[in-house]
Scaffold this motif. Structure first.
Motif, PDB file in Angstrom:
ATOM      1  N   GLU A 144      -4.854   8.708  12.245  1.00  0.00           N
ATOM      2  CA  GLU A 144      -5.277   7.531  12.678  1.00  0.00           C
ATOM      3  C   GLU A 144      -5.708   6.626  11.594  1.00  0.00           C
ATOM      4  O   GLU A 144      -5.771   5.643  11.408  1.00  0.00           O
ATOM      5  CB  GLU A 144      -6.567   7.615  13.606  1.00  0.00           C
ATOM      6  CG  GLU A 144      -6.102   7.929  15.143  1.00  0.00           C
ATOM      7  CD  GLU A 144      -5.498   6.562  15.724  1.00  0.00           C
ATOM      8  OE1 GLU A 144      -4.886   5.628  15.085  1.00  0.00           O
ATOM      9  OE2 GLU A 144      -5.330   6.826  17.175  1.00  0.00           O
ATOM     10  N   GLN A 145      -6.437   7.178  10.555  1.00  0.00           N
ATOM     11  CA  GLN A 145      -6.650   6.361   9.511  1.00  0.00           C
ATOM     12  C   GLN A 145      -6.380   7.096   8.065  1.00  0.00           C
ATOM     13  O   GLN A 145      -5.728   7.980   8.019  1.00  0.00           O
ATOM     14  CB  GLN A 145      -8.164   6.153   9.208  1.00  0.00           C
ATOM     15  CG  GLN A 145      -8.926   7.473   9.083  1.00  0.00           C
ATOM     16  CD  GLN A 145     -10.661   7.452   9.284  1.00  0.00           C
ATOM     17  OE1 GLN A 145     -10.949   6.359   8.814  1.00  0.00           O
ATOM     18  NE2 GLN A 145     -11.065   8.432   9.693  1.00  0.00           N
ATOM     19  N   SER A 146      -6.432   6.243   6.828  1.00  0.00           N
ATOM     20  CA  SER A 146      -5.982   6.515   5.650  1.00  0.00           C
ATOM     21  C   SER A 146      -7.060   7.222   4.830  1.00  0.00           C
ATOM     22  O   SER A 146      -8.184   6.681   4.846  1.00  0.00           O
ATOM     23  CB  SER A 146      -5.621   5.041   4.680  1.00  0.00           C
ATOM     24  OG  SER A 146      -4.826   4.475   5.675  1.00  0.00           O
ATOM     25  N   GLY A 147      -6.975   8.441   4.192  1.00  0.00           N
ATOM     26  CA  GLY A 147      -8.177   8.902   3.526  1.00  0.00           C
ATOM     27  C   GLY A 147      -8.307   8.573   2.457  1.00  0.00           C
ATOM     28  O   GLY A 147      -7.475   8.559   1.333  1.00  0.00           O
ATOM     29  N   ARG A 152      -2.062   5.753  14.137  1.00  0.00           N
ATOM     30  CA  ARG A 152      -1.114   4.785  13.553  1.00  0.00           C
ATOM     31  C   ARG A 152      -0.675   4.946  12.169  1.00  0.00           C
ATOM     32  O   ARG A 152       0.521   4.727  11.856  1.00  0.00           O
ATOM     33  CB  ARG A 152      -2.392   3.638  13.588  1.00  0.00           C
ATOM     34  CG  ARG A 152      -1.415   2.348  12.884  1.00  0.00           C
ATOM     35  CD  ARG A 152      -2.685   1.301  12.543  1.00  0.00           C
ATOM     36  NE  ARG A 152      -1.945   0.026  12.209  1.00  0.00           N
ATOM     37  CZ  ARG A 152      -1.789  -0.408  10.941  1.00  0.00           C
ATOM     38  NH1 ARG A 152      -2.463   0.019  10.030  1.00  0.00           N
ATOM     39  NH2 ARG A 152      -1.131  -1.785  11.030  1.00  0.00           N
ATOM     40  N   GLN A 153      -1.344   5.901  11.332  1.00  0.00           N
ATOM     41  CA  GLN A 153      -0.746   6.047  10.096  1.00  0.00           C
ATOM     42  C   GLN A 153       0.145   6.953  10.351  1.00  0.00           C
ATOM     43  O   GLN A 153       1.244   7.194   9.397  1.00  0.00           O
ATOM     44  CB  GLN A 153      -1.868   6.658   9.287  1.00  0.00           C
ATOM     45  CG  GLN A 153      -3.093   5.488   8.937  1.00  0.00           C
ATOM     46  CD  GLN A 153      -2.274   4.417   7.950  1.00  0.00           C
ATOM     47  OE1 GLN A 153      -1.408   4.598   7.359  1.00  0.00           O
ATOM     48  NE2 GLN A 153      -2.802   3.327   8.088  1.00  0.00           N
ATOM     49  N   HIS A 203       0.734  -1.272  -0.030  1.00  0.00           N
ATOM     50  CA  HIS A 203       0.024  -0.048  -0.031  1.00  0.00           C
ATOM     51  C   HIS A 203       0.732   1.208   0.027  1.00  0.00           C
ATOM     52  O   HIS A 203       0.978   1.836   1.097  1.00  0.00           O
ATOM     53  CB  HIS A 203      -1.061  -0.193   1.180  1.00  0.00           C
ATOM     54  CG  HIS A 203      -1.943   0.979   1.001  1.00  0.00           C
ATOM     55  ND1 HIS A 203      -2.986   1.194   0.342  1.00  0.00           N
ATOM     56  CD2 HIS A 203      -2.112   2.448   1.869  1.00  0.00           C
ATOM     57  CE1 HIS A 203      -3.710   2.248   0.281  1.00  0.00           C
ATOM     58  NE2 HIS A 203      -3.044   2.824   1.068  1.00  0.00           N
ATOM     59  N   GLU A 228      -1.167   7.357  20.984  1.00  0.00           N
ATOM     60  CA  GLU A 228      -1.459   8.968  21.076  1.00  0.00           C
ATOM     61  C   GLU A 228      -0.093   9.980  20.995  1.00  0.00           C
ATOM     62  O   GLU A 228      -0.132  10.986  20.265  1.00  0.00           O
ATOM     63  CB  GLU A 228      -1.953   9.371  22.569  1.00  0.00           C
ATOM     64  CG  GLU A 228      -3.042   8.402  22.767  1.00  0.00           C
ATOM     65  CD  GLU A 228      -4.306   8.673  22.236  1.00  0.00           C
ATOM     66  OE1 GLU A 228      -4.648   9.770  21.852  1.00  0.00           O
ATOM     67  OE2 GLU A 228      -5.154   7.816  21.899  1.00  0.00           O
ATOM     68  N   ARG A 280       3.135   5.447  11.064  1.00  0.00           N
ATOM     69  CA  ARG A 280       3.746   4.598   9.640  1.00  0.00           C
ATOM     70  C   ARG A 280       4.663   5.557   9.108  1.00  0.00           C
ATOM     71  O   ARG A 280       5.866   4.964   8.400  1.00  0.00           O
ATOM     72  CB  ARG A 280       2.598   3.918   9.044  1.00  0.00           C
ATOM     73  CG  ARG A 280       3.054   3.107   7.750  1.00  0.00           C
ATOM     74  CD  ARG A 280       1.795   2.560   7.372  1.00  0.00           C
ATOM     75  NE  ARG A 280       2.090   1.766   6.068  1.00  0.00           N
ATOM     76  CZ  ARG A 280       1.718   2.259   4.611  1.00  0.00           C
ATOM     77  NH1 ARG A 280       1.128   3.479   4.767  1.00  0.00           N
ATOM     78  NH2 ARG A 280       1.941   1.412   3.575  1.00  0.00           N
ATOM     79  N   SER A 329       1.095  -2.288  15.428  1.00  0.00           N
ATOM     80  CA  SER A 329       0.569  -3.413  15.718  1.00  0.00           C
ATOM     81  C   SER A 329      -0.672  -3.099  16.492  1.00  0.00           C
ATOM     82  O   SER A 329      -0.603  -2.419  17.592  1.00  0.00           O
ATOM     83  CB  SER A 329       1.789  -4.090  16.663  1.00  0.00           C
ATOM     84  OG  SER A 329       0.953  -5.071  17.529  1.00  0.00           O
ATOM     85  N   PRO A 330      -1.888  -3.630  15.964  1.00  0.00           N
ATOM     86  CA  PRO A 330      -2.992  -3.474  16.572  1.00  0.00           C
ATOM     87  C   PRO A 330      -3.071  -4.094  18.010  1.00  0.00           C
ATOM     88  O   PRO A 330      -3.574  -3.796  18.972  1.00  0.00           O
ATOM     89  CB  PRO A 330      -4.110  -4.201  15.710  1.00  0.00           C
ATOM     90  CG  PRO A 330      -3.403  -4.909  14.615  1.00  0.00           C
ATOM     91  CD  PRO A 330      -1.961  -4.379  14.770  1.00  0.00           C
TER      92      PRO A 330
END
Lengths: 263, 286
Positions: free
Chosen positions: B58-61, B231-232, B51, B226, B235, B214-215
């Motif tokens: 926190e997330q991928s847009g 998370r993103q 990817h 935090e 990364r 890691s979840p």
């Protein structure tokens, strides 16, 4: 002040260094050691067993995955893997609005169950806004509603010797020459009884769409997306994963992915 | 005055001698890291290829844009595939290297070319197996090195810069630009600071941002996510630290060659390092 002097020897040395970093190539030399079943790969894959044990030690049975606020839901849940199953049984169920859908719960249980969607919706429910982490690297936040798997296991009466929950699915994955293979997954009893592990029938306040696994999928929030089987046909409690697929515990696991996907 | 200096220079000559420079633990951890980082880099690029985008938060847009980097293949105006790398909204054509690579008749449509990944073909599962094996090795080596260096004084003596090291930094920097290297018992200020940043900042940062992805660890230590802003973002930091380490590696290797590769390599293998020290003619050795 002395001048900056780079003599010929130093220049040649520098050029040599620059050149030596170029052919980092030749990585294909390692490919043989890393192919499926190769000793080196199998040895390295043992590190995942260590990760599993260390995480199980660190995390504790009931510690929760982070839950988010409504405002974090900024997009639909990105579908991945199979998104439109073409299997005849599934299509027939889908076209009838899943009215004839029944979830079979069997294996190492005292009372095998056969549950309709209405019966599942009438059981205790849980709604959680969580982050879905795909093994590929992306993440997506969505709201999931479903029945805790623990409630279903209690209803069926899991036998003490049951160690795994195996999900059998409607969708088949095409593997080219070897043909279609049914998707399946498995988790241990600790994850199965985790409060956030639910059999989801709702996504973002709507019935679970086909592309996200309708009519029923599992959420295992402390692991990666591929553990969360979609299009669940039946649940079996088992003491051993060997009889399923190629014995590695799941469709992707049979293709070389780790069974424990907490990392 | 001038005659005094001349007289003094006349009385002093250089004596070559070898000293014990690097302890066993320093050498063993150095080479373990060298191997581990090689595999971590190449398997990491394999994982990134699954990817090839980096985001903040926190997330991928997908329905909104929070990406900072993406490497992809697009269809160009002439109908041929082009590699397009986008960094902070600015796109450049990287055909042949990133996005689209390989010979004309067998193009590979992936972010990083096969010669930069382990394995060379697309195999995320194996990339992860290799990455996590060497991640354990890397972290175990780090903990061993840190504990040993704390006990034997390597950390305090050779890594942590003193005030005089920091004061002498501009001079040390100019000396390096002039290719004048002081080969002595201890590291110079610039070396100390570079090693301190790599060992005490970048290495721990790499381990912690890795764990943040890691979840399972997210549930165990929620505050870690935090700290890194999601998370993103973790990364993205993981990737950026990789680039800094690659940069350090390039300079590190360059300095080894510039300062005398035989002597430098010997010191990192056997621990013995040659230094030239000034000895007064006829006088006692200092």
């Amino acid at each position: 002040m002395s001048r900056i002097i780079i003599n010929r020897r130093r220049l040649l040395t520098a050029a040599g260094v620059a050149a030596s970093t170029l052919p980092l190539a030749g990585c294909d030399a390692l490919d043989g050691m890393l192919s499926s079943g190769a000793t080196a790969r199998d040895a390295m894959a043992k590190a995942n067993g260590l990760t599993y044990r260390v995480q199980r030690f660190l995390i504790g049975a009931d510690s929760l995955a982070k839950e988010f606020s409504e405002s974090e839901i900024r997009q639909g849940q990105r579908p991945n893997g199979s998104t439109d199953p073409t299997d005849a049984t599934y299509i027939a169920l889908r076209d009838a609005g899943f009215a004839g859908y029944r979830l079979d719960v069997g294996g190492l249980v005292d009372r095998p169950l056969r549950l309709s969607l209405d019966e599942l919706r009438n059981m205790p429910s849980r709604t959680q806004i969580t982050r879905h982490d795909c093994v590929e690297g992306w993440s997506c936040i969505a709201k999931w509603t479903g029945v805790p798997l623990a409630a279903v296991l209690d209803e069926a009466g899991a036998k003490p010797e049951a160690r795994y929950v195996v999900f059998r699915c409607f969708d088949t994955m095409n593997l080219g020459l070897s043909g279609d293979v049914a998707y399946y997954e498995s988790i241990d009893m600790l994850d199965a009884r985790h409060p956030q592990t639910i059999l989801a029938y709702g996504l973002n306040e709507e019935p679970l769409p086909v592309e996200n696994g309708a009519p029923l999928r599992v959420r295992v929030e402390r692991q990666l997306g591929y553990k969360m089987a979609k299009y669940i046909r039946s649940i079996e409690l088992a003491s051993d994963l060997a009889p399923y697929g190629q014995g590695k515990g799941g469709f992707w696991e049979d293709l070389g992915y780790d069974w424990y996907a907490g990392i | 005055m001038a005659t005094a200096i001349d007289k003094k220079r006349h009385d002093i000559h250089l004596q070559r001698t070898t000293i014990r420079r690097h302890g066993l633990m320093t050498r063993v951890t150095h080479w373990t890291w060298a191997v581990a980082l090689f595999f971590l880099l190449l398997s990491g690029l394999q994982i990134f290829n699954a990817h090839p985008s980096l985001y903040i938060g926190e997330q991928s847009g997908f329905a909104f844009d929070n990406s900072v980097l993406s490497i992809r293949a697009i269809k160009g105006a002439d109908g041929n595939a082009e590699g397009l790398t986008t960094l902070f909204g600015r796109s450049i054509d990287t055909t042949g290297l990133f996005g689209v690579s390989g010979p004309e008749d067998s193009r590979a449509y992936q972010a990083f070319p096969g010669w930069l990944t382990v394995p060379s073909y697309h195999d995320l599962a194996t990339g992860r197996v290799v990455h996590f094996f060497f991640a354990w090795l890397f972290a175990a080596t780090f903990i061993s090195w840190f504990a040993a260096s704390l006990i034997n004084g390597h950390l305090r003596r050779d890594i942590l810069p003193t005030f005089s090291d920091i004061r002498g930094l501009p001079g040390s920097f100019v000396d390096h630009l002039r290719f004048r290297f002081h080969s002595g018992h201890s590291y110079n200020g610039l070396q100390k600071i570079s090693y301190a940043i790599v060992l005490l900042v970048l290495f721990p940062l790499m381990i912690l941002t890795g764990l943040t992805m890691s979840p399972g660890m997210n549930a165990a230590v929620p505050w870690l996510t935090e700290i890194f802003g999601g998370r993103q973002t973790a990364r993205t930091i993981h990737f950026a630290v990789m680039l800094l380490l690659v940069g350090f590696f390039a300079i590190h290797i360059f300095m080894v060659f510039a300062a005398g590769p035989i002597n430098e390599m010997r010191s990192m293998v056997t621990g013995r390092y040659r230094i030239d020290r000034e000895v007064a003619e006829g006088g006692p050795e200092r």
